[in-house]
Design a protein around this motif. Structure first.
Motif, short mmCIF file in Angstrom:
data_model
loop_
_atom_site.label_atom_id
_atom_site.label_comp_id
_atom_site.label_asym_id
_atom_site.label_seq_id
_atom_site.Cartn_x
_atom_site.Cartn_y
_atom_site.Cartn_z
N GLN A 241 -33.52 53.50 7.63
CA GLN A 241 -34.77 53.67 8.38
C GLN A 241 -34.55 54.44 9.68
O GLN A 241 -35.39 55.23 10.10
CB GLN A 241 -35.38 52.29 8.68
CG GLN A 241 -36.01 51.63 7.47
CD GLN A 241 -37.06 52.49 6.81
OE1 GLN A 241 -37.90 53.11 7.47
NE2 GLN A 241 -37.01 52.56 5.49
N GLU A 242 -33.41 54.21 10.31
CA GLU A 242 -33.11 54.90 11.56
C GLU A 242 -33.02 56.41 11.35
O GLU A 242 -33.55 57.20 12.13
CB GLU A 242 -31.79 54.36 12.13
CG GLU A 242 -31.44 54.86 13.51
CD GLU A 242 -32.35 54.30 14.60
OE1 GLU A 242 -32.46 54.96 15.65
OE2 GLU A 242 -32.96 53.23 14.39
N LYS B 281 -34.30 58.07 8.76
CA LYS B 281 -35.58 58.58 8.27
C LYS B 281 -36.56 58.81 9.41
O LYS B 281 -37.43 59.67 9.34
CB LYS B 281 -36.20 57.60 7.26
CG LYS B 281 -35.70 57.77 5.84
CD LYS B 281 -36.57 57.01 4.87
CE LYS B 281 -36.29 57.47 3.44
NZ LYS B 281 -37.21 56.83 2.48
N SER B 282 -36.42 58.02 10.48
CA SER B 282 -37.37 58.12 11.59
C SER B 282 -36.97 59.18 12.61
O SER B 282 -37.69 59.40 13.58
CB SER B 282 -37.51 56.76 12.28
OG SER B 282 -36.28 56.37 12.86
N GLU C 85 -30.21 48.75 8.92
CA GLU C 85 -31.32 49.58 9.40
C GLU C 85 -30.96 51.07 9.44
O GLU C 85 -31.73 51.88 9.96
CB GLU C 85 -31.75 49.11 10.79
CG GLU C 85 -32.29 47.69 10.80
CD GLU C 85 -32.61 47.19 12.21
OE1 GLU C 85 -32.40 47.97 13.17
OE2 GLU C 85 -33.06 46.03 12.34
#
Length: 416
Positions: A411-412, A414-415, A408
Motif C-alpha cells: 500500500q505504501e 501504491k500510494s 503495509e
C-alpha cells in the motif's frame, strides 16, 4: 562457429523494443477508436494465394517472395504483405455473413527478398487495416485518415498523403490503350522489367523506379475515368478535405499491387533517404471474389513500422522510454533473504514492478544496480528489521529514508 542474424533482419533489443511497443500501442488504440478489430493470420500461406491475390506481374511475386516446398511437397510462401491473408481468412471464416462492415487490423512480420537498405528489410513489420463490405467513398476517406492520424499522433513531421484513382476495369481498359500508345514507341529504351510488363500490365510500368524521368508526358488515368469513378474520387477528396487531411493528387500513382480499383494512396515522409514512402493502400473491389469468396468490396492500407521507427529517430522524436522500476529489494541476512522472495512476489502480484539481486553482491553494488534500473525506491530488509516486522524504504530521487511495516509495503508503494 559464430552465428549472426540473417541478412536483412534485425534484433530489437531492450531499450529499443519499448519504442516499438509504444508505436504498436498507438496503432491498437487508434483502431479501437475507429472500431477496427484485430485479426491474426499465419505468417505463411499457399503460394497460389499471393500469385492470385497480389498479381503475377508484381515485383513481389516475380522477384521477392520467400517460397519453399513443405514436407508434403506443397508450395508455401512467407507472407510478403498482409492483405491477401486477411482476405483469405475473411472468405474462409465467412466473415462476409456479418450484418455490418467488417473492419479489421493486423500488426506483424512480413517477408520479402530484397536488397537491404535504410527502411527496407527482408523481415519487416507492418501495421495494416482492411474494411470489407462497403463501396461508400466515406470508408475510403476513413481508411486514409486513420493512417494519416497514426503518423500525426506519433509526432511525425511533414507527412503527406498522395492519392489517385486507378478507376474500374472499364475505365482502365480505355486508359490502357492510351498508355500503350505512349509507351510502345519508347519500349526499347526502357528497362528489362518494363519491357516485359508493357503488354501484360502497362500500368505497372509507371511504378518503375528506374525510368521515371521518361514518363513525364504520360497520359493521366484521371482523363479516362468514367462518371462512376469520377464521382467516387471527387467525394473521397471532399471528405478528406473536411477532415483536414493534408493530401495531393498524383495521377501517376498506381501502387505495386495488381488488385487495386478506384482509390489508391500513399503516405510520404522525409527522413529515410531515397525511399520516402512509409505506407499506402487502396480499394480492391474484385479481390475477395478473386480468392474464392463472394463479390465483396474492400479497402485497406499497410504501413511499414521499420520506416516509422527510422523517421522518428531521424526527426529526433522521443517516445516509449523505458519505464522506471518501482522498487529494488535488498536483503541483509539469511532470514531476510527468504522474506525478500515472499515480498517480491506479493509486490508483483499487486501490479508493482520489483527486482532483487541474484548475484550475491554486497549492498553498495546492489544500490548501483537499483540506480541503473532507475528504481524509484529501494527497500532494505535486515534480520533485525524482519523481527520487528519492518522494512526501510529509501527514495532514490531525494535520498529520504523511512521505516514502514512489512504488512503495509504494498500500500505504501501504491500510494506514492
Amino acid at each position: 562457429m559464430a552465428f549472426q542474424k540473417p541478412t536483412g533482419t534485425q534484433d530489437l533489443l531492450p531499450g529499443t523494443v519499448e519504442k516499438w511497443q509504444f508505436i504498436e500501442e498507438k496503432a491498437r488504440d487508434l483502431c479501437r477508436r475507429f472500431n477496427y478489430r484485430e485479426i491474426r493470420t499465419p505468417i505463411f500461406e499457399q503460394t497460389s494465394l499471393f500469385e492470385r491475390g497480389v498479381g503475377e506481374t508484381t515485383d513481389i511475386v516475380e522477384k521477392e517472395m520467400y517460397t519453399f516446398l513443405d514436407k508434403g511437397e506443397r508450395s508455401m510462401t512467407l507472407r510478403p504483405e498482409g492483405t491477401a491473408g486477411v482476405v483469405r481468412s475473411y472468405v474462409e471464416n465467412k466473415l462476409y455473413g456479418e450484418p455490418d462492415v467488417s473492419k479489421l487490423y493486423y500488426i506483424g512480420p512480413m517477408f520479402r527478398y530484397e536488397r537491404p537498405q535504410a527502411g527496407r528489410q527482408r523481415q519487416f513489420h507492418q501495421f495494416g487495416i482492411e474494411a470489407f463490405g462497403a463501396t461508400d467513398p466515406a470508408i475510403d476517406a476513413e481508411v486514409v485518415a486513420l493512417g494519416y492520424q497514426f503518423c500525426r499522433e506519433l509526432g511525425l513531421q511533414g507527412v503527406k498523403v498522395e492519392i489517385n484513382s486507378v478507376g474500374n476495369p472499364a475505365s482502365r481498359a480505355v486508359y490502357r490503350e492510351k498508355l500503350l500508345g505512349f509507351l510502345l514507341p519508347m519500349k526499347d529504351s526502357l528497362c528489362k522489367d518494363c519491357q516485359a510488363r508493357i503488354e501484360r500490365n502497362p500500368l505497372r510500368v509507371l511504378d518503375c523506379k528506374t525510368d521515371q524521368d521518361k514518363f513525364v508526358g504520360a497520359p493521366s488515368i484521371l482523363d479516362s475515368l468514367d462518371e462512376e469513378c469520377t464521382v467516387h474520387f471527387a467525394k473521397v477528396q471532399e471528405l478528406l478535405s473536411a477532415m483536414e487531411v493534408d493530401y495531393e493528387i498524383n495521377p501517376r500513382l498506381v501502387r505495386g499491387l495488381d488488385y487495386y480499383t478506384h482509390t489508391a494512396f500513399e503516405y510520404k515522409a522525409q527522413g529515410i533517404g531515397a525511399i520516402d514512402t512509409i505506407g499506402g493502400g487502396g480499394r480492391y473491389n474484385g479481390l475477395v471474389a478473386e480468392v474464392g469468396g463472394p463479390d465483396q468490396p474492400g479497402i485497406g492500407f499497410g504501413i511499414g513500422l521499420e520506416r516509422i521507427a527510422l523517421i522518428l529517430e531521424k526527426q529526433e522524436i522521443e517516445l516509449g522510454a523505458v519505464k522506471p522500476l518501482d522498487v529494488y529489494l535488498i536483503a541483509l541476512g539469511e532470514a531476510a533473504e527468504k522474506e525478500i522472495t515472499t515480498q517480491l512476489f506479493k509486490l508483483r502480484q499487486a501490479g508493482i514492478s520489483a527486482e532483487r539481486d541474484y548475484l550475491g553482491r554486497k549492498m553498495k553494488a546492489q544500490m548501483k544496480s537499483a540506480d541503473r534500473m532507475q528504481a524509484r525506491y529501494t527497500a532494505i530488509l535486515g534480520d533485525d528489521e524482519l523481527q520487528r516486522g519492518e522494512i526501510a524504504l529509501k527514495s532514490m530521487e531525494n535520498g529520504e529514508q523511512r521505516t514502514v511495516k512489512l504488512s503495509e509495503l504494498v500500500q505504501e508503494l501504491k500510494s506514492h
